[in-house]
Design a protein around this motif. Structure first.
Motif, short mmCIF file in Angstrom:
data_model
loop_
_atom_site.label_atom_id
_atom_site.label_comp_id
_atom_site.label_asym_id
_atom_site.label_seq_id
_atom_site.Cartn_x
_atom_site.Cartn_y
_atom_site.Cartn_z
N ALA A 1 -62.55 8.93 -29.05
CA ALA A 1 -62.79 9.68 -27.81
C ALA A 1 -61.58 10.54 -27.49
CB ALA A 1 -63.10 8.72 -26.67
N THR A 2 -61.69 11.32 -26.43
CA THR A 2 -60.62 12.26 -26.11
C THR A 2 -59.46 11.63 -25.35
OG1 THR A 2 -61.76 12.85 -24.06
CG2 THR A 2 -62.21 14.20 -26.00
N ASP A 3 -59.60 10.36 -24.95
CA ASP A 3 -58.53 9.70 -24.20
C ASP A 3 -57.26 9.66 -25.05
OD1 ASP A 3 -57.34 8.48 -22.09
OD2 ASP A 3 -58.05 6.47 -22.58
N GLY A 4 -56.16 10.13 -24.50
CA GLY A 4 -54.90 10.11 -25.22
C GLY A 4 -54.62 11.40 -25.98
N LEU A 5 -55.62 12.27 -26.16
CA LEU A 5 -55.39 13.53 -26.85
C LEU A 5 -54.77 14.54 -25.89
CD1 LEU A 5 -58.70 13.91 -28.89
CD2 LEU A 5 -56.47 13.18 -29.72
N PRO A 6 -53.96 15.46 -26.40
CA PRO A 6 -53.38 16.47 -25.52
C PRO A 6 -54.43 17.37 -24.92
CG PRO A 6 -52.98 17.01 -27.83
CD PRO A 6 -53.55 15.62 -27.81
N VAL A 7 -54.24 17.73 -23.67
CA VAL A 7 -55.16 18.65 -23.00
C VAL A 7 -55.00 20.04 -23.59
CG1 VAL A 7 -55.75 19.70 -20.79
CG2 VAL A 7 -55.09 17.29 -20.89
N PRO A 8 -56.10 20.75 -23.87
CA PRO A 8 -55.98 22.11 -24.39
C PRO A 8 -55.15 22.98 -23.45
CG PRO A 8 -58.26 21.36 -24.57
CD PRO A 8 -57.52 20.32 -23.78
N ALA A 9 -54.28 23.78 -24.03
CA ALA A 9 -53.43 24.67 -23.23
C ALA A 9 -53.34 26.02 -23.94
CB ALA A 9 -52.05 24.06 -23.04
N THR A 10 -54.49 26.70 -24.01
CA THR A 10 -54.55 27.97 -24.73
C THR A 10 -54.15 29.16 -23.86
OG1 THR A 10 -56.87 28.35 -24.15
CG2 THR A 10 -56.42 27.03 -26.12
N GLY A 11 -54.11 28.95 -22.55
CA GLY A 11 -53.77 30.04 -21.65
C GLY A 11 -54.96 30.72 -21.03
N SER A 12 -56.18 30.28 -21.37
CA SER A 12 -57.37 30.87 -20.76
C SER A 12 -58.43 29.79 -20.63
CB SER A 12 -57.92 32.02 -21.61
OG SER A 12 -58.53 31.52 -22.79
N LEU A 13 -59.34 29.98 -19.67
CA LEU A 13 -60.43 29.03 -19.47
C LEU A 13 -61.32 29.00 -20.70
CD1 LEU A 13 -62.13 27.12 -17.76
CD2 LEU A 13 -63.21 29.13 -16.71
N TYR A 14 -61.66 30.18 -21.22
CA TYR A 14 -62.52 30.21 -22.42
C TYR A 14 -61.86 29.45 -23.57
CZ TYR A 14 -64.87 31.79 -26.61
OH TYR A 14 -65.53 31.82 -27.81
N GLY A 15 -60.59 29.71 -23.81
CA GLY A 15 -59.89 29.06 -24.92
C GLY A 15 -59.83 27.55 -24.75
N ASP A 16 -59.59 27.10 -23.52
CA ASP A 16 -59.53 25.65 -23.27
C ASP A 16 -60.89 24.99 -23.46
OD1 ASP A 16 -56.87 25.96 -22.72
OD2 ASP A 16 -57.05 25.68 -20.55
N LEU B 1 -61.92 22.19 -26.23
CA LEU B 1 -62.57 20.93 -25.86
C LEU B 1 -63.83 20.72 -26.69
CD1 LEU B 1 -62.96 18.44 -24.03
CD2 LEU B 1 -64.13 19.94 -22.40
N LEU B 2 -64.63 21.75 -26.85
CA LEU B 2 -65.86 21.64 -27.64
C LEU B 2 -65.55 21.31 -29.10
CD1 LEU B 2 -67.87 24.66 -26.19
CD2 LEU B 2 -68.36 22.23 -25.85
N GLU B 3 -64.49 21.88 -29.62
CA GLU B 3 -64.11 21.59 -31.00
C GLU B 3 -63.76 20.11 -31.17
OE1 GLU B 3 -63.81 22.43 -34.83
OE2 GLU B 3 -64.01 24.10 -33.43
N VAL B 4 -62.99 19.59 -30.20
CA VAL B 4 -62.61 18.17 -30.26
C VAL B 4 -63.84 17.28 -30.17
CG1 VAL B 4 -61.43 16.33 -28.99
CG2 VAL B 4 -60.28 18.50 -29.36
N MET B 5 -64.72 17.57 -29.21
CA MET B 5 -65.88 16.72 -29.01
C MET B 5 -66.86 16.82 -30.18
SD MET B 5 -65.31 14.92 -26.54
CE MET B 5 -66.89 14.11 -26.81
N SER B 6 -66.99 18.00 -30.78
CA SER B 6 -67.85 18.15 -31.94
C SER B 6 -67.34 17.29 -33.09
CB SER B 6 -67.92 19.61 -32.37
OG SER B 6 -68.75 19.76 -33.51
N HIS B 7 -66.03 17.26 -33.24
CA HIS B 7 -65.42 16.42 -34.28
C HIS B 7 -65.68 14.94 -33.99
CE1 HIS B 7 -62.56 15.02 -37.28
NE2 HIS B 7 -62.02 14.26 -36.35
N VAL B 8 -65.55 14.54 -32.73
CA VAL B 8 -65.80 13.15 -32.35
C VAL B 8 -67.24 12.76 -32.67
CG1 VAL B 8 -66.03 11.58 -30.37
CG2 VAL B 8 -64.00 13.04 -30.57
N LEU B 9 -68.18 13.61 -32.28
CA LEU B 9 -69.60 13.29 -32.45
C LEU B 9 -70.04 13.33 -33.91
CD1 LEU B 9 -71.08 15.21 -29.39
CD2 LEU B 9 -70.73 12.73 -29.62
N ARG B 10 -69.27 14.01 -34.75
CA ARG B 10 -69.60 14.04 -36.18
C ARG B 10 -69.16 12.76 -36.89
NH1 ARG B 10 -67.69 19.39 -36.16
NH2 ARG B 10 -65.73 18.72 -37.14
N HIS B 11 -68.24 12.03 -36.29
CA HIS B 11 -67.74 10.83 -36.96
C HIS B 11 -68.87 9.82 -37.11
CE1 HIS B 11 -65.41 7.25 -37.86
NE2 HIS B 11 -64.43 8.05 -38.18
#
Length: 220
Positions: free
Chosen positions: A91-106, A110-120
Motif C-alpha cells: 500500500a502507499t503507507d510509508g511512501l513519499p508523497v508526490p512532489a512534482t510541483g503541479s496538481l496534475y503531476g502529483d 499517485l495513479l502510477e503508484v496505485m496501478s503498480h500496487v494493484l498489479r501485484h
C-alpha cells in the motif's frame, strides 16, 4: 574453624567460585527469527495462490513454511492480520508523497503508484476477498480500512494541500473526493474488469481528476 559442608553446598555458585560465569537470563519467547518470519510470508503467498483467502488456514500456512502453528500465532493473531500485513507492504503507507510541483503531476504520480500496487499478485488476488469479508464483519472492515485506506488518504490530503498552497485549488477541497475520483476508476479497471492500464489511460485519468476537482472548486 571447621567449614560447615552443608553451608558450602547451599551457597550460590558465584559465591563458592568467583570465577564461575554469571547465570544468563532466559531470552524468552519474544525473540523471533527473521528467517522463520520470511518463510511464513512466502508460505502465505503460495497458500493464497493455491486456495484463496477464504479457504486459507493457519495450519496450511504452517505446513508450507515447515513450522508449527505456534510460530505463526507468535507473529500474527489470525490469518486476516497476516494477510493485511502483507497487503499493507504494497500500500502507499510509508511512501513519499508526490512532489512534482503541479496538481496534475502529483495525481499522475499517485495513479502510477496505485496501478503498480494493484498489479501485484498479492493485492490483485487478496483485496477483492478482503472487501467481501469486510462487508460481513465490522472488525475486518476496520482492519482493512487501516491497512489499505489510511495511507492513501494521507497521501491524497498532502496532494490537495500542496495544490491549495500553490493556488491551483481553493481551501476546503475534500481529499476523500479526490481519492475517489482517482482510485475508483483505476480499481474498477484493474481489479474488477481486469483490463490493461496503459500509460495513456493514466495520463487521461489524471487529467479527468484534475478537471473534476477544479469543477467542484468553482461551484458556488
Amino acid at each position: 574453624m571447621t567449614k560447615d559442608p552443608a553451608a558450602s553446598a547451599s551457597a550460590p555458585a558465584s559465591a563458592a567460585d568467583p570465577a564461575a560465569p554469571a547465570r544468563r537470563a532466559p531470552a524468552g519467547a519474544a525473540v523471533l527469527r527473521e528467517d522463520v518470519t520470511e518463510a511464513i510470508r512466502s508460505a502465505v503467498l503460495e497458500e493464497l495462490a493455491a486456495v484463496g483467502f477464504s479457504r486459507m488456514s493457519i495450519e496450511g500456512i504452517a505446513r508450507r513454511a515447515g513450522v508449527g502453528k505456534t510460530a505463526v500465532y507468535r507473529r500474527w493473531k489470525s490469518k486476516l492480520h497476516l494477510v493485511l500485513d502483507l497487503v499493507g507492504a504494497f500500500a502507499t503507507d510509508g511512501l513519499p508523497v508526490p512532489a512534482t510541483g503541479s496538481l496534475y503531476g502529483d495525481v499522475r504520480a499517485l495513479l502510477e503508484v496505485m496501478s503498480h500496487v494493484l498489479r501485484h499478485p498479492v493485492a490483485s488476488a487478496v483485496i477483492p476477498d478482503l472487501l467481501v469479508e469486510a462487508s460481513r464483519n465490522p472488525e475486518i472492515a476496520d482492519a482493512v480500512r487501516g491497512a489499505l485506506l489510511d495511507g492513501q488518504h494521507r497521501m491524497a490530503e498532502a496532494i490537495v494541500s500542496g495544490a491549495v498552497e500553490r493556488g491551483e485549488l481553493p481551501a476546503g477541497i475534500d481529499a476523500g473526493r479526490a481519492l475517489d475520483l482517482a482510485i475508483g476508476p483505476l480499481y474498477w479497471r484493474q481489479v474488477v474488469v481486469r483490463d490493461a492500464v496503459p500509460a495513456q489511460y493514466l495520463d487521461d485519468l489524471a487529467g479527468s481528476v484534475v478537471a473534476g476537482l477544479t469543477a467542484t472548486a468553482s461551484k458556488p
